[in-house]
Design a protein around this motif. Sequence first.
Motif, PDB file in Angstrom:
ATOM      1  N   PRO A  69       4.583  -2.805  38.260  1.00 41.78           N
ATOM      2  CA  PRO A  69       3.384  -3.467  39.391  1.00 41.78           C
ATOM      3  C   PRO A  69       2.056  -3.598  38.521  1.00 41.78           C
ATOM      4  CG  PRO A  69       4.619  -1.497  40.303  1.00 41.78           C
ATOM      5  CD  PRO A  69       5.014  -1.628  38.746  1.00 41.78           C
ATOM      6  N   HIS A  70       1.923  -3.162  37.516  1.00 44.09           N
ATOM      7  CA  HIS A  70       0.587  -3.152  36.742  1.00 44.09           C
ATOM      8  C   HIS A  70       0.415  -4.502  36.048  1.00 44.09           C
ATOM      9  CE1 HIS A  70      -1.501   0.512  38.206  1.00 44.09           C
ATOM     10  NE2 HIS A  70      -0.359   1.205  37.832  1.00 44.09           N
ATOM     11  N   THR A  71       1.518  -4.749  35.501  1.00 43.40           N
ATOM     12  CA  THR A  71       1.860  -6.191  34.821  1.00 43.40           C
ATOM     13  C   THR A  71       1.588  -7.333  35.840  1.00 43.40           C
ATOM     14  OG1 THR A  71       2.856  -4.977  33.083  1.00 43.40           O
ATOM     15  CG2 THR A  71       3.161  -7.658  33.182  1.00 43.40           C
ATOM     16  N   ALA A  72       2.513  -7.064  36.959  1.00 41.73           N
ATOM     17  CA  ALA A  72       2.240  -7.937  38.167  1.00 41.73           C
ATOM     18  C   ALA A  72       0.751  -8.215  38.577  1.00 41.73           C
ATOM     19  CB  ALA A  72       3.055  -7.488  39.390  1.00 41.73           C
ATOM     20  N   ALA A  73       0.022  -7.276  38.615  1.00 45.43           N
ATOM     21  CA  ALA A  73      -1.359  -7.331  39.133  1.00 45.43           C
ATOM     22  C   ALA A  73      -2.026  -8.001  38.154  1.00 45.43           C
ATOM     23  CB  ALA A  73      -1.851  -5.759  39.190  1.00 45.43           C
ATOM     24  N   ALA A  74      -1.841  -7.617  36.734  1.00 44.54           N
ATOM     25  CA  ALA A  74      -2.437  -8.256  35.923  1.00 44.54           C
ATOM     26  C   ALA A  74      -2.438  -9.948  35.718  1.00 44.54           C
ATOM     27  CB  ALA A  74      -2.340  -7.783  34.373  1.00 44.54           C
ATOM     28  N   MET A  75      -1.028 -10.372  36.011  1.00 53.02           N
ATOM     29  CA  MET A  75      -0.715 -11.570  36.270  1.00 53.02           C
ATOM     30  C   MET A  75      -1.388 -12.275  37.345  1.00 53.02           C
ATOM     31  SD  MET A  75       1.167 -13.836  38.364  1.00 53.02           S
ATOM     32  CE  MET A  75       2.726 -12.717  39.024  1.00 53.02           C
ATOM     33  N   ILE A  76      -1.243 -11.517  38.351  1.00 49.44           N
ATOM     34  CA  ILE A  76      -2.171 -12.231  39.755  1.00 49.44           C
ATOM     35  C   ILE A  76      -3.477 -12.520  39.394  1.00 49.44           C
ATOM     36  CG2 ILE A  76      -2.587 -11.691  41.949  1.00 49.44           C
ATOM     37  CD1 ILE A  76      -0.074 -10.248  42.268  1.00 49.44           C
ATOM     38  N   ALA A  77      -4.170 -11.509  38.828  1.00 55.29           N
ATOM     39  CA  ALA A  77      -5.659 -11.715  38.392  1.00 55.29           C
ATOM     40  C   ALA A  77      -5.743 -12.789  37.515  1.00 55.29           C
ATOM     41  CB  ALA A  77      -5.973 -10.224  37.685  1.00 55.29           C
ATOM     42  N   ASP A  78      -5.036 -13.082  36.582  1.00 55.71           N
ATOM     43  CA  ASP A  78      -5.125 -14.181  35.740  1.00 55.71           C
ATOM     44  C   ASP A  78      -4.969 -15.515  36.413  1.00 55.71           C
ATOM     45  OD1 ASP A  78      -5.995 -13.181  33.065  1.00 55.71           O
ATOM     46  OD2 ASP A  78      -4.019 -13.586  32.260  1.00 55.71           O
ATOM     47  N   PHE A  79      -3.917 -15.496  37.651  1.00 54.66           N
ATOM     48  CA  PHE A  79      -3.731 -16.713  38.267  1.00 54.66           C
ATOM     49  C   PHE A  79      -5.014 -16.889  39.138  1.00 54.66           C
ATOM     50  CE2 PHE A  79      -1.955 -18.379  42.383  1.00 54.66           C
ATOM     51  CZ  PHE A  79      -1.690 -19.554  41.896  1.00 54.66           C
ATOM     52  N   GLN A  80      -5.364 -16.069  39.602  1.00 51.57           N
ATOM     53  CA  GLN A  80      -6.844 -16.217  40.653  1.00 51.57           C
ATOM     54  C   GLN A  80      -7.649 -16.643  39.817  1.00 51.57           C
ATOM     55  OE1 GLN A  80      -6.757 -11.847  42.060  1.00 51.57           O
ATOM     56  NE2 GLN A  80      -6.942 -13.225  44.125  1.00 51.57           N
ATOM     57  N   ARG A  81      -7.798 -16.332  38.469  1.00 45.86           N
ATOM     58  CA  ARG A  81      -9.080 -16.786  37.713  1.00 45.86           C
ATOM     59  C   ARG A  81      -8.764 -18.366  37.210  1.00 45.86           C
ATOM     60  NH1 ARG A  81      -9.971 -12.427  33.421  1.00 45.86           N
ATOM     61  NH2 ARG A  81     -10.914 -11.440  35.442  1.00 45.86           N
ATOM     62  N   PHE A  82      -7.480 -18.743  36.615  1.00 44.32           N
ATOM     63  CA  PHE A  82      -7.223 -19.840  36.012  1.00 44.32           C
ATOM     64  C   PHE A  82      -6.422 -20.957  36.890  1.00 44.32           C
ATOM     65  CE2 PHE A  82      -7.885 -16.827  32.527  1.00 44.32           C
ATOM     66  CZ  PHE A  82      -8.956 -17.461  32.103  1.00 44.32           C
ATOM     67  N   GLY A  83      -5.802 -20.225  37.816  1.00 44.19           N
ATOM     68  CA  GLY A  83      -4.931 -21.418  38.817  1.00 44.19           C
ATOM     69  C   GLY A  83      -3.608 -21.571  38.162  1.00 44.19           C
ATOM     70  N   LEU A  84      -3.303 -21.264  37.147  1.00 44.46           N
ATOM     71  CA  LEU A  84      -2.200 -21.536  36.412  1.00 44.46           C
ATOM     72  C   LEU A  84      -1.726 -20.449  35.328  1.00 44.46           C
ATOM     73  CD1 LEU A  84      -0.039 -24.131  36.100  1.00 44.46           C
ATOM     74  CD2 LEU A  84      -1.361 -24.706  34.259  1.00 44.46           C
ATOM     75  N   VAL A  85      -0.654 -19.723  35.706  1.00 45.19           N
ATOM     76  CA  VAL A  85       0.061 -19.074  34.571  1.00 45.19           C
ATOM     77  C   VAL A  85       1.580 -19.176  34.640  1.00 45.19           C
ATOM     78  CG1 VAL A  85      -1.771 -16.965  35.110  1.00 45.19           C
ATOM     79  CG2 VAL A  85       0.544 -17.090  36.436  1.00 45.19           C
ATOM     80  N   GLN A  86       2.080 -18.746  33.432  1.00 45.27           N
ATOM     81  CA  GLN A  86       3.490 -19.011  33.077  1.00 45.27           C
ATOM     82  C   GLN A  86       4.210 -17.653  33.083  1.00 45.27           C
ATOM     83  OE1 GLN A  86       4.249 -19.407  28.706  1.00 45.27           O
ATOM     84  NE2 GLN A  86       5.501 -20.853  29.155  1.00 45.27           N
ATOM     85  N   MET A  87       5.379 -17.458  33.356  1.00 43.63           N
ATOM     86  CA  MET A  87       6.326 -16.367  32.856  1.00 43.63           C
ATOM     87  C   MET A  87       7.668 -16.761  32.458  1.00 43.63           C
ATOM     88  SD  MET A  87       6.059 -14.150  36.668  1.00 43.63           S
ATOM     89  CE  MET A  87       6.125 -15.691  37.708  1.00 43.63           C
TER      90      MET A  87
END
Length: 317
Positions: A69-87
């Motif tokens: 869950p903490h990795t998922a939360a970090a991913m969401i935080a980056d998504f909120q900041r930049f608008g685009l993330v990759q998995m």
Amino acid sequence: MGKHDTHFTSPSAIATDLNTDHLTVHWAHGGLSRFHYQWLSDNCRSDQRFDINTRELRSFSYQHVMNDPHTAAAMIADFQRFGLVQMIDVPTEQGEVERFAEHLAHVREIAFDRVANIRVSVDPYTLGFTKAALPLHTDCSGYSWPPNVMVFHCLQNDVAGGASQYVDGAQVVAQLRDENPEALEVLTTHDVEFRLWSGKADTLSQFPPVILNNAGELVILRYANWTVQPLRTVPFDLVPQWYDAWRALAARVNAPENRLSYWCEPGEILLINNHRVLHGRDAFGDGEGVRHFQQVYMELDDLAGYQRIVGGQGGAR
């Protein structure tokens, strides 16, 4: 800078001390405040945009996101900041994108497909289901509240061409504000009708193409030429001015320096902020090969709630 470098700041703050994990501000009245750098980063009001010339996509292991869950939360935080993330390293099984959405939150249902299969269709209601180039756009402008999270999963991609294109709408709006504020004023003032329909569904909304909050920050960008309806809602004498403004926006959207071109590999998921990030695609050939993506929509409210709960900031604590 050293551990205790001192700098003059505003008239009300005499000096600041930079330490290894926090910033101390010495105020003119004799008090002091201490701010941890992570808190400052989380609450920074400067524009957060992805710079296509200097940064790569923020990338996360899919298995880590699904199992930690903490990795998922970090991913969401980056998504909120930049608008685009990759998995990466995502199973290339049909329905995996739906499983991801339901693991973290919920699928946002729309009038068309719960899980959209992005591939060539014999009866396409949108350009995405053809081999043609797909101009940069945002999705679902016909909704009064378009879904703001797109989850885009590559299952197979062995065609010639078809590279994905991304542009940060927050950056485009900032450029338009600097270069042509009159155009931005027009695009934030006058409602326009947007419509997307098929034989089974019809979506129609009436909003300005660019919606800003009270701080002048982008809230929603609606941009898809094929969904814009006749300008019945724009005063007749302002129609030429509106089209000039729309062309000014289009010039920034399509400026090569604003564009990130990316070839999606099978086993990748991209999260795209549909209120902010425009996406498109190059045409792909008629030869051998298959291009198959699956896509669902989600709501950022749900992902942000998941992040708060993981961080111990949920309401029921």
